[in-house]
Motif scaffolding. Sequence first.
Motif, mmCIF file in Angstrom:
data_model
loop_
_atom_site.group_PDB
_atom_site.id
_atom_site.type_symbol
_atom_site.label_atom_id
_atom_site.label_comp_id
_atom_site.label_asym_id
_atom_site.label_seq_id
_atom_site.Cartn_x
_atom_site.Cartn_y
_atom_site.Cartn_z
ATOM 1 N N VAL A 34 0.006 20.320 -4.097
ATOM 2 C CA VAL A 34 -0.171 19.502 -5.212
ATOM 3 C C VAL A 34 0.563 18.233 -4.545
ATOM 4 O O VAL A 34 0.504 18.049 -3.373
ATOM 5 C CB VAL A 34 2.059 19.880 -5.442
ATOM 6 C CG1 VAL A 34 2.644 18.847 -6.541
ATOM 7 C CG2 VAL A 34 2.071 21.326 -6.065
ATOM 8 N N SER A 35 -0.221 17.745 -5.104
ATOM 9 C CA SER A 35 -0.432 15.678 -4.552
ATOM 10 C C SER A 35 0.670 15.658 -5.645
ATOM 11 O O SER A 35 1.317 15.897 -6.565
ATOM 12 C CB SER A 35 -1.764 15.167 -5.027
ATOM 13 O OG SER A 35 -2.572 15.697 -4.566
ATOM 14 N N LEU A 36 1.844 14.567 -5.441
ATOM 15 C CA LEU A 36 2.590 13.676 -6.061
ATOM 16 C C LEU A 36 2.366 11.822 -5.923
ATOM 17 O O LEU A 36 1.946 11.459 -4.958
ATOM 18 C CB LEU A 36 3.688 13.734 -4.724
ATOM 19 C CG LEU A 36 3.727 15.581 -5.124
ATOM 20 C CD1 LEU A 36 5.445 15.270 -4.321
ATOM 21 C CD2 LEU A 36 4.887 16.012 -6.456
ATOM 22 N N ARG A 37 2.788 11.578 -7.139
ATOM 23 C CA ARG A 37 2.625 9.983 -7.449
ATOM 24 C C ARG A 37 3.834 9.326 -8.153
ATOM 25 O O ARG A 37 4.497 10.078 -9.156
ATOM 26 C CB ARG A 37 1.405 9.296 -7.952
ATOM 27 C CG ARG A 37 1.227 8.185 -8.616
ATOM 28 C CD ARG A 37 0.245 7.827 -9.154
ATOM 29 N NE ARG A 37 -0.675 7.755 -8.544
ATOM 30 C CZ ARG A 37 -2.672 8.147 -8.994
ATOM 31 N NH1 ARG A 37 -2.318 7.860 -9.985
ATOM 32 N NH2 ARG A 37 -3.099 7.845 -8.104
ATOM 33 N N ALA A 38 4.433 8.640 -7.604
ATOM 34 C CA ALA A 38 6.093 7.986 -7.716
ATOM 35 C C ALA A 38 5.770 6.327 -8.332
ATOM 36 O O ALA A 38 4.825 5.823 -7.473
ATOM 37 C CB ALA A 38 7.200 7.914 -7.033
ATOM 38 N N THR A 39 6.465 6.432 -9.592
ATOM 39 C CA THR A 39 5.589 4.812 -9.910
ATOM 40 C C THR A 39 7.322 3.784 -10.061
ATOM 41 O O THR A 39 8.018 4.420 -10.798
ATOM 42 C CB THR A 39 4.743 4.208 -10.957
ATOM 43 O OG1 THR A 39 3.371 5.012 -10.382
ATOM 44 C CG2 THR A 39 4.492 3.047 -11.193
ATOM 45 N N VAL A 40 7.527 2.660 -9.300
ATOM 46 C CA VAL A 40 8.853 2.696 -10.097
ATOM 47 C C VAL A 40 8.372 0.875 -10.545
ATOM 48 O O VAL A 40 7.233 0.541 -10.132
ATOM 49 C CB VAL A 40 9.164 2.573 -8.731
ATOM 50 C CG1 VAL A 40 10.148 3.595 -8.669
ATOM 51 C CG2 VAL A 40 9.657 1.939 -7.126
ATOM 52 N N THR A 41 9.411 0.267 -10.633
ATOM 53 C CA THR A 41 9.336 -1.261 -11.130
ATOM 54 C C THR A 41 10.829 -1.821 -11.621
ATOM 55 O O THR A 41 12.136 -1.131 -11.855
ATOM 56 C CB THR A 41 8.935 -1.505 -12.956
ATOM 57 O OG1 THR A 41 7.275 -1.072 -12.986
ATOM 58 C CG2 THR A 41 8.729 -2.833 -13.316
ATOM 59 N N ASN A 42 10.616 -3.286 -10.886
ATOM 60 C CA ASN A 42 11.966 -3.267 -10.897
ATOM 61 C C ASN A 42 12.427 -4.434 -11.947
ATOM 62 O O ASN A 42 11.610 -4.362 -12.519
ATOM 63 C CB ASN A 42 12.270 -4.398 -9.369
ATOM 64 C CG ASN A 42 11.586 -5.351 -9.375
ATOM 65 O OD1 ASN A 42 11.137 -6.086 -9.399
ATOM 66 N ND2 ASN A 42 11.895 -6.093 -7.961
ATOM 67 N N PRO A 43 13.740 -4.550 -12.245
ATOM 68 C CA PRO A 43 14.513 -5.537 -13.555
ATOM 69 C C PRO A 43 13.232 -6.730 -13.008
ATOM 70 O O PRO A 43 13.140 -7.232 -14.375
ATOM 71 C CB PRO A 43 15.581 -5.521 -12.531
ATOM 72 C CG PRO A 43 15.995 -4.688 -11.970
ATOM 73 C CD PRO A 43 14.991 -4.116 -11.274
#
Length: 59
Positions: A34-43
Motif C-alpha cells: 500500500v502506498s500513501l499520499r497526503a496533501t494539506v493546504t494552509n489558510p
Amino acid sequence: MSVDDGAHWRQVPVIRTGPDWTAAVPNPRTPGFVSLRATVTNPSGITLTQTITHAYAIG
C-alpha cells in the motif's frame, strides 16, 4: 492510497477527533504493498504533498 505503486490513487475518508486526524485506509484482499499520499493546504493556500511508496506490506 494506491495498491499499484501509484499508477492509480484512491481517496480515503479522514476523520477529525479533537486535535488529531485519522485516515481510514482499507487493506486490499490480495498480497502486495500500500502506498500513501497526503496533501494539506494552509489558510494562505500553500500546499504540501507527501507520497510514501510501499508504505506497508499486505500478506
